[in-house]
Design a protein around this motif. Structure first.
Motif, PDB file in Angstrom:
ATOM      1  N   SER B  19       0.783  -1.578  -0.052  1.00  0.00           N
ATOM      2  CA  SER B  19      -0.057  -0.108   0.000  1.00  0.00           C
ATOM      3  C   SER B  19       0.889   1.855   0.407  1.00  0.00           C
ATOM      4  O   SER B  19       0.467   2.675  -0.099  1.00  0.00           O
ATOM      5  N   SER B  20       1.945   1.454   0.205  1.00  0.00           N
ATOM      6  CA  SER B  20       2.626   1.490  -0.200  1.00  0.00           C
ATOM      7  C   SER B  20       3.937   2.684  -1.138  1.00  0.00           C
ATOM      8  O   SER B  20       3.709   2.426  -2.150  1.00  0.00           O
ATOM      9  N   GLN B  21       3.321   4.108  -0.916  1.00  0.00           N
ATOM     10  CA  GLN B  21       3.741   5.015  -2.554  1.00  0.00           C
ATOM     11  C   GLN B  21       4.750   4.905  -2.559  1.00  0.00           C
ATOM     12  O   GLN B  21       6.129   4.954  -3.857  1.00  0.00           O
ATOM     13  N   LYS B  51      15.892   7.918 -10.759  1.00  0.00           N
ATOM     14  CA  LYS B  51      15.571   9.043 -11.607  1.00  0.00           C
ATOM     15  C   LYS B  51      14.333   9.533 -12.149  1.00  0.00           C
ATOM     16  O   LYS B  51      13.288  10.277 -11.885  1.00  0.00           O
ATOM     17  N   LEU B  52      13.302   8.075 -12.337  1.00  0.00           N
ATOM     18  CA  LEU B  52      11.946   8.312 -13.082  1.00  0.00           C
ATOM     19  C   LEU B  52      10.884   8.526 -12.048  1.00  0.00           C
ATOM     20  O   LEU B  52       9.572   9.166 -12.526  1.00  0.00           O
ATOM     21  N   ARG B  60       3.203   6.601 -17.775  1.00  0.00           N
ATOM     22  CA  ARG B  60       4.806   5.823 -17.200  1.00  0.00           C
ATOM     23  C   ARG B  60       4.201   4.391 -18.227  1.00  0.00           C
ATOM     24  O   ARG B  60       6.153   3.879 -17.692  1.00  0.00           O
ATOM     25  N   PRO B  61       3.573   3.615 -18.426  1.00  0.00           N
ATOM     26  CA  PRO B  61       4.066   2.839 -19.845  1.00  0.00           C
ATOM     27  C   PRO B  61       5.139   3.617 -20.838  1.00  0.00           C
ATOM     28  O   PRO B  61       5.596   1.806 -20.832  1.00  0.00           O
ATOM     29  N   ALA B 101       6.708   0.554  -7.011  1.00  0.00           N
ATOM     30  CA  ALA B 101       5.741   1.509  -6.916  1.00  0.00           C
ATOM     31  C   ALA B 101       5.161   2.794  -7.516  1.00  0.00           C
ATOM     32  O   ALA B 101       3.676   3.022  -7.960  1.00  0.00           O
ATOM     33  N   TRP B 102       6.368   3.525  -8.399  1.00  0.00           N
ATOM     34  CA  TRP B 102       5.556   4.802  -8.696  1.00  0.00           C
ATOM     35  C   TRP B 102       5.531   3.501 -10.353  1.00  0.00           C
ATOM     36  O   TRP B 102       3.718   4.085 -10.870  1.00  0.00           O
TER      37      TRP B 102
END
Lengths: 341, 254
Positions: B19-21, B51-52, B60-61, B101-102
């Motif tokens: 659940s953590s971002q 860096k992303l 994101r994809p 997560a990102w």
């Protein structure tokens, strides 16, 4: 073609005429360590059947059990079709003399690595030589023998193979286990359903060791709802397959303990070695639990400590992920049913 | 060469972690071969992924194709090494959970567990490396990752390829990439290349495509595309073959 999620049997249905289980394969292989040859293997993919047909020999080489560092498997495979004229008559469009090839399809699902090696069909026999690099493969490698068309027919005919390299005959595959197989439902053990006696009508399973060579797990068919669940070979993740995996994880732990007990207490005749089955059991258990096999044997000796054996059982449960698989079943139950309060 | 393996990934990736971002690398990781030489290479790679995570999350994809090429160029692995799921767990959980997560976080859902702990074709890093591995053409020199980039614009095509055993036939993958995502010309829509992959899969049941030469495989794929009669592609000489017509063609039925 889509299979139902709860299908308990998977059967190939061919869209044209093909001879299944007609290609005999003789596999000779050598495990190579770069500087020296390490181990040899020789098996056939078939056994004679009672009705003059072929029976799947379930040929497997458990390379991972050898516990050696290797770089390459060097293989020679020899193909034979017993009745080449009959095969051609059955599978080729009439009046068309299309050349055939023997083809060995090599597949490793874990790395997706695949290739085919071929040789001319000739008069119904042939052989291929190839090598498999350790760097390319993981898990299992399947060797599937085939006969295929070497060219497309000049005229396509309904019910007959219609293009170059169409499969027209198959054989039982041979497997190389280069890494330890994951613990799957009933894997590596014969499973048989049987009506249990009245005095054990509510037992779920029983174990047989036959002539110190073969292990058979008997399952009680007095409770018919169990069979479709436990026989399922589906890889689709649903309530039934999660329950299947959980049940087998419980059974597997118990089975391993019984097998370890039998192996540890087997006393070979003077001058003879421990039967192959028991040797394999101790080696596999030793690898899985990272324990010395002599320590495993001591746990089942007459002076052994019951508590230490219980700890072994707990370790087995951990290895088989019993808790995780059971939790998967609970999570699959709708919340209002599983929640309780 | 040894590679680091995370042994206790299952116990680390719990509900809180998912659940953590912005998850932190865990302090209780049990890592085999943690002093392996390749760890230094991984540390360098991870910097680029992190860096992303400072960038916007709208697309994101679209970063996958380029990062697949980068990861594959930097991380020299054998297929055997890259098939070790615990290696990808190590990178996803111990070295760079922030990127996972990102890349995979959604507002209304946790990060799917499989992106951290799943098999290589679902793991956030493994899927990228293997995508590049099977779309790369070593003989193309500086353009060896051209298909990785072109065809990597489609998440569906990436998924349908690497989750499928057909991807091990590199000539077949190259032909599929060229058919669906040509260097010039119309690119296929998702439903079109999905149908093409289905037809190739159906053909693999009855046909030993692996026994063909690359140029023959290319012809087979082109003939399948022709039968699909996609607008912009050369028209079939017969009426459009739907799925049933295609299967009838396989068995020689008119």
């Amino acid at each position: 073609m889509n299979w139902k999620r709860d299908s308990s049997e998977l059967r190939a249905i061919w869209p044209y005429s093909i001879k299944e289980n007609a290609v005999k394969l003789d596999v000779e292989a050598r495990l190579d360590g770069g500087t020296a040859s390490l181990e040899d293997f020789h098996r056939m993919n078939w056994s004679p059947g009672t009705d003059a047909g072929l029976v799947d020999a379930k040929a497997v080489w458990d390379i991972y059990l050898l516990d050696v560092s290797w770089t390459e498997v060097i293989v020679r495979c020899s193909f034979v079709v017993d009745d080449p004229a009959g095969l051609k008559n059955d599978v080729l469009p009439h009046g068309q003399d299309i050349p055939l090839l023997f083809s060995l399809l090599l597949r490793c699902d874990s790395t997706r690595w695949r290739r085919a090696v071929t040789c001319p069909f000739g008069s119904g026999s042939g052989s291929v030589d190839f090598s498999l690099s350790r760097a390319d493969i993981a898990g299992d490698v399947e060797l599937q023998p085939l006969v295929v068309l070497a060219a497309s027919p000049t005229t396509a005919i309904a019910g007959q193979a219609s293009r170059k390299v169409a499969k027209v005959a198959t054989g039982f595959p041979v497997y190389l286990h280069v890494d330890e197989p994951p613990e799957g439902p009933g894997r590596g053990i014969e499973v048989k359903w049987q009506r249990f006696e009245d005095n054990i009508a509510n037992a779920l399973y029983s174990l047989e060791i036959i002539d110190e060579q073969k292990v058979r797990l008997l399952l009680n068919n007095r409770h018919p709802a169990l069979q479709p669940v436990m026989d399922s070979r589906s890889k689709v993740r649903n309530e039934k397959t999660l329950l299947r995996d959980s049940l087998f994880s419980f059974i597997a732990g118990d089975v391993w303990l019984h097998l370890a007990d039998a192996a540890a207490n087997s006393v070979p005749e003077e001058g003879e070695e421990l039967p192959d089955l028991y040797d394999k059991i101790l080696r596999a258990l030793s690898r899985r639990l990272e324990m010395d096999r002599e320590d495993i044997k001591l746990l089942f000796g007459s002076d052994s400590d019951t508590l230490e054996r219980a700890k072994l059982h707990t370790q087995l449960q951990n290895y088989l992920s019993v808790a995780e698989k059971t939790e998967d079943v609970v999570l699959a139950i709708p919340a209002k049913v599983a929640g309780g309060d | 060469m040894d590679i680091p393996l995370l042994e206790n990934g299952l116990s680390i990736v719990d509900a809180a972690f998912l659940s953590s971002q912005n998850p932190s690398p865990p302090s209780n990781a049990e890592v085999a071969n943690e002093d392996a030489e390749i760890v230094g290479v991984i540390d360098g790679i991870v910097g680029e992924f992190i860096k992303l995570t400072g960038k916007k999350t709208e697309n994101r994809p679209a970063t996958d194709a380029g990062m697949a090429e980068f990861l594959h160029r930097e991380l020299k692995l054998t297929l055997y090494q890259a098939a070790q799921r615990k290696f990808w767990h190590y990178i996803a959980i111990v070295k760079c959970p922030q990127y996972v997560a990102w890349r995979w976080f959604k507002a209304d859902k946790n990060v799917p567990k499989t992106r951290y702990i799943g098999p290589w074709y679902l793991n956030a890093f493994g899927r990228l490396w293997w995508w590049a591995e099977y779309t790369r053409d070593p003989e193309a020199g500086k353009d060896q990752y051209a298909r990785t980039i072109r065809a990597g614009q489609s998440q569906e095509f990436m998924k349908n390829t690497i989750e499928n055993s057909l991807c091990g036939n590199r000539a077949l993958v190259r032909s599929l990439c060229d058919a669906a995502f040509p260097a010039s010309g119309i690119q296929m829509k998702d439903e079109q290349h999905r149908e093409l992959v289905k037809r190739v899969n159906a053909m693999l049941v009855t046909t030993a495509l692996d026994a063909l030469q690359p140029v023959e495989i290319d012809e087979v794929v082109k003939s399948l595309v022709k039968e699909m009669n996609i607008p912009g592609e050369p028209e079939a000489t017969q009426k459009t073959l739907g799925r049933k017509g295609f299967l009838n063609r396989l068995v020689g039925r008119k």
